[in-house]
Design a protein around this motif. Structure first.
Motif, PDB file in Angstrom:
ATOM      1  N   GLU A 134      13.822  15.778  31.785  1.00  0.00           N
ATOM      2  CA  GLU A 134      13.574  14.630  32.660  1.00  0.00           C
ATOM      3  C   GLU A 134      12.573  13.669  32.019  1.00  0.00           C
ATOM      4  OE1 GLU A 134      12.450  15.913  36.598  1.00  0.00           O
ATOM      5  OE2 GLU A 134      14.260  17.141  36.787  1.00  0.00           O
ATOM      6  N   LEU A 135      11.534  14.218  31.379  1.00  0.00           N
ATOM      7  CA  LEU A 135      10.550  13.384  30.698  1.00  0.00           C
ATOM      8  C   LEU A 135      11.205  12.607  29.559  1.00  0.00           C
ATOM      9  CD1 LEU A 135       7.618  12.462  30.212  1.00  0.00           C
ATOM     10  CD2 LEU A 135       7.358  14.485  28.753  1.00  0.00           C
ATOM     11  N   ARG A 136      12.009  13.282  28.740  1.00  0.00           N
ATOM     12  CA  ARG A 136      12.702  12.593  27.639  1.00  0.00           C
ATOM     13  C   ARG A 136      13.610  11.494  28.178  1.00  0.00           C
ATOM     14  NH1 ARG A 136      12.348  17.871  25.475  1.00  0.00           N
ATOM     15  NH2 ARG A 136      14.356  18.515  26.341  1.00  0.00           N
ATOM     16  N   ASN A 137      14.309  11.781  29.264  1.00  0.00           N
ATOM     17  CA  ASN A 137      15.179  10.760  29.866  1.00  0.00           C
ATOM     18  C   ASN A 137      14.370   9.551  30.322  1.00  0.00           C
ATOM     19  OD1 ASN A 137      17.390  12.427  29.440  1.00  0.00           O
ATOM     20  ND2 ASN A 137      17.459  13.180  31.552  1.00  0.00           N
ATOM     21  N   ALA A 138      13.242   9.807  30.975  1.00  0.00           N
ATOM     22  CA  ALA A 138      12.396   8.697  31.447  1.00  0.00           C
ATOM     23  C   ALA A 138      11.841   7.895  30.278  1.00  0.00           C
ATOM     24  CB  ALA A 138      11.258   9.243  32.314  1.00  0.00           C
ATOM     25  N   LEU A 139      11.379   8.579  29.251  1.00  0.00           N
ATOM     26  CA  LEU A 139      10.824   7.876  28.094  1.00  0.00           C
ATOM     27  C   LEU A 139      11.903   7.103  27.334  1.00  0.00           C
ATOM     28  CD1 LEU A 139       8.290  10.586  26.907  1.00  0.00           C
ATOM     29  CD2 LEU A 139       7.791   8.436  28.106  1.00  0.00           C
ATOM     30  N   ASN A 140      13.111   7.662  27.267  1.00  0.00           N
ATOM     31  CA  ASN A 140      14.214   6.935  26.644  1.00  0.00           C
ATOM     32  C   ASN A 140      14.550   5.672  27.426  1.00  0.00           C
ATOM     33  OD1 ASN A 140      14.585   8.608  24.410  1.00  0.00           O
ATOM     34  ND2 ASN A 140      15.936   9.984  25.542  1.00  0.00           N
ATOM     35  N   LEU A 141      14.480   5.745  28.747  1.00  0.00           N
ATOM     36  CA  LEU A 141      14.693   4.553  29.569  1.00  0.00           C
ATOM     37  C   LEU A 141      13.622   3.510  29.276  1.00  0.00           C
ATOM     38  CD1 LEU A 141      16.007   2.911  31.828  1.00  0.00           C
ATOM     39  CD2 LEU A 141      14.561   4.165  33.449  1.00  0.00           C
ATOM     40  N   ILE A 142      12.363   3.950  29.233  1.00  0.00           N
ATOM     41  CA  ILE A 142      11.261   3.018  28.973  1.00  0.00           C
ATOM     42  C   ILE A 142      11.412   2.347  27.610  1.00  0.00           C
ATOM     43  CG2 ILE A 142       8.757   2.876  28.550  1.00  0.00           C
ATOM     44  CD1 ILE A 142       8.477   5.079  30.738  1.00  0.00           C
ATOM     45  N   SER A 143      11.943   3.056  26.624  1.00  0.00           N
ATOM     46  CA  SER A 143      12.073   2.479  25.285  1.00  0.00           C
ATOM     47  C   SER A 143      13.385   1.719  25.090  1.00  0.00           C
ATOM     48  CB  SER A 143      11.922   3.568  24.219  1.00  0.00           C
ATOM     49  OG  SER A 143      12.941   4.526  24.346  1.00  0.00           O
ATOM     50  N   SER A 144      14.176   1.570  26.139  1.00  0.00           N
ATOM     51  CA  SER A 144      15.459   0.872  26.024  1.00  0.00           C
ATOM     52  C   SER A 144      15.290  -0.646  26.095  1.00  0.00           C
ATOM     53  CB  SER A 144      16.410   1.328  27.140  1.00  0.00           C
ATOM     54  OG  SER A 144      16.009   0.797  28.395  1.00  0.00           O
ATOM     55  N   ASP A 145      16.250  -1.335  25.519  1.00  0.00           N
ATOM     56  CA  ASP A 145      16.277  -2.798  25.603  1.00  0.00           C
ATOM     57  C   ASP A 145      16.423  -3.257  27.050  1.00  0.00           C
ATOM     58  OD1 ASP A 145      16.062  -3.049  22.849  1.00  0.00           O
ATOM     59  OD2 ASP A 145      18.233  -3.280  22.541  1.00  0.00           O
ATOM     60  N   THR A 146      17.188  -2.513  27.837  1.00  0.00           N
ATOM     61  CA  THR A 146      17.396  -2.862  29.241  1.00  0.00           C
ATOM     62  C   THR A 146      16.070  -2.884  29.989  1.00  0.00           C
ATOM     63  OG1 THR A 146      19.593  -1.861  29.176  1.00  0.00           O
ATOM     64  CG2 THR A 146      18.610  -2.196  31.353  1.00  0.00           C
ATOM     65  N   PHE A 147      15.252  -1.857  29.775  1.00  0.00           N
ATOM     66  CA  PHE A 147      13.953  -1.803  30.435  1.00  0.00           C
ATOM     67  C   PHE A 147      13.073  -2.958  29.956  1.00  0.00           C
ATOM     68  CE2 PHE A 147       9.523  -0.596  30.837  1.00  0.00           C
ATOM     69  CZ  PHE A 147       9.451  -0.162  32.155  1.00  0.00           C
ATOM     70  N   ALA A 148      13.038  -3.180  28.646  1.00  0.00           N
ATOM     71  CA  ALA A 148      12.190  -4.250  28.089  1.00  0.00           C
ATOM     72  C   ALA A 148      12.616  -5.608  28.638  1.00  0.00           C
ATOM     73  CB  ALA A 148      12.267  -4.244  26.565  1.00  0.00           C
ATOM     74  N   ASP A 149      13.922  -5.850  28.726  1.00  0.00           N
ATOM     75  CA  ASP A 149      14.411  -7.131  29.257  1.00  0.00           C
ATOM     76  C   ASP A 149      14.019  -7.292  30.706  1.00  0.00           C
ATOM     77  OD1 ASP A 149      15.553  -7.657  26.781  1.00  0.00           O
ATOM     78  OD2 ASP A 149      17.595  -7.093  27.408  1.00  0.00           O
ATOM     79  N   SER A 150      14.155  -6.229  31.494  1.00  0.00           N
ATOM     80  CA  SER A 150      13.796  -6.282  32.904  1.00  0.00           C
ATOM     81  C   SER A 150      12.298  -6.475  33.086  1.00  0.00           C
ATOM     82  CB  SER A 150      14.253  -4.988  33.590  1.00  0.00           C
ATOM     83  OG  SER A 150      13.863  -4.972  34.926  1.00  0.00           O
ATOM     84  N   PHE A 151      11.489  -5.801  32.277  1.00  0.00           N
ATOM     85  CA  PHE A 151      10.031  -5.902  32.343  1.00  0.00           C
ATOM     86  C   PHE A 151       9.570  -7.337  32.061  1.00  0.00           C
ATOM     87  CE2 PHE A 151       5.740  -5.623  30.661  1.00  0.00           C
ATOM     88  CZ  PHE A 151       5.118  -4.699  31.487  1.00  0.00           C
ATOM     89  N   ARG A 152      10.218  -7.980  31.116  1.00  0.00           N
ATOM     90  CA  ARG A 152       9.809  -9.334  30.699  1.00  0.00           C
ATOM     91  C   ARG A 152      10.151 -10.411  31.716  1.00  0.00           C
ATOM     92  NH1 ARG A 152      11.828  -7.437  25.211  1.00  0.00           N
ATOM     93  NH2 ARG A 152       9.889  -6.981  24.099  1.00  0.00           N
ATOM     94  N   GLN A 153      11.007 -10.117  32.678  1.00  0.00           N
ATOM     95  CA  GLN A 153      11.421 -11.150  33.660  1.00  0.00           C
ATOM     96  C   GLN A 153      10.372 -11.389  34.692  1.00  0.00           C
ATOM     97  OE1 GLN A 153      15.241 -10.089  35.234  1.00  0.00           O
ATOM     98  NE2 GLN A 153      16.232 -10.371  33.259  1.00  0.00           N
TER      99      GLN A 153
END
Length: 153
Positions: A134-153
């Motif tokens: 679960e931790l690896r899944n969460a960290l992989n989400l955080i390091s994804s382009d999708t997360f970064a794009d959403s964070f920047r909005q």
């Protein structure tokens, strides 16, 4: 405020601080396990990414590791110096550089990877296998382009 239980600790309220703190701790623990190979955890990770990606371009490697090209170059230098990896021109576009493991690089990766497997087993055993995934899944989400794009909005 000097009492340790009542002082402000940034990792209690800041995800960035908590992740960085945990990363330093886990990095030190993995480095201890990998020490007999002569590699640091970051170097093992880089060799693994090269091995698993099948001679990636510098840009692909940097993007997959969420690094800029200059940081990647800095990390690759000792591996190139030690003959573990090579930069070779792409066969279709000679301007593109690809990173490849040498025979000694593959042997070093195999040696370090056995140690890494022990470190991962220790982590999963102590953290719990399901929680670790679960931790690896969460960290992989955080390091994804999708997360970064959403964070920047």
């Amino acid at each position: 405020m000097s009492d340790q239980n009542t002082r402000f600790e940034s990792w209690q309220v800041c995800s960035n601080s908590a992740i960085r703190r945990a990363t330093r701790q886990l990095g030190q623990l993995f480095d201890e396990v990998l020490a007999p190979s002569g590699l640091k955890g970051t170097q093992h990770t880089l060799l693994t990414q090269i091995h698993m990606s099948g001679n990636p371009s510098l840009k692909f490697l940097a993007d997959s590791m969420v690094m800029d090209l200059s940081a990647l170059g800095h990390t690759l230098k000792p591996l190139i110096r030690d003959g573990l990896v090579e930069l070779v021109p792409d066969t279709k576009d000679r301007r593109v550089k690809r990173v490849t493991l040498t025979a000694s690089g593959l042997a070093k990766w195999e040696e370090a990877h056995r140690l890494w497997q022990d470190a991962r087993q220790r982590f999963d055993q102590n953290f719990g296998p399901e929680a670790a995934q679960e931790l690896r899944n969460a960290l992989n989400l955080i390091s994804s382009d999708t997360f970064a794009d959403s964070f920047r909005q």
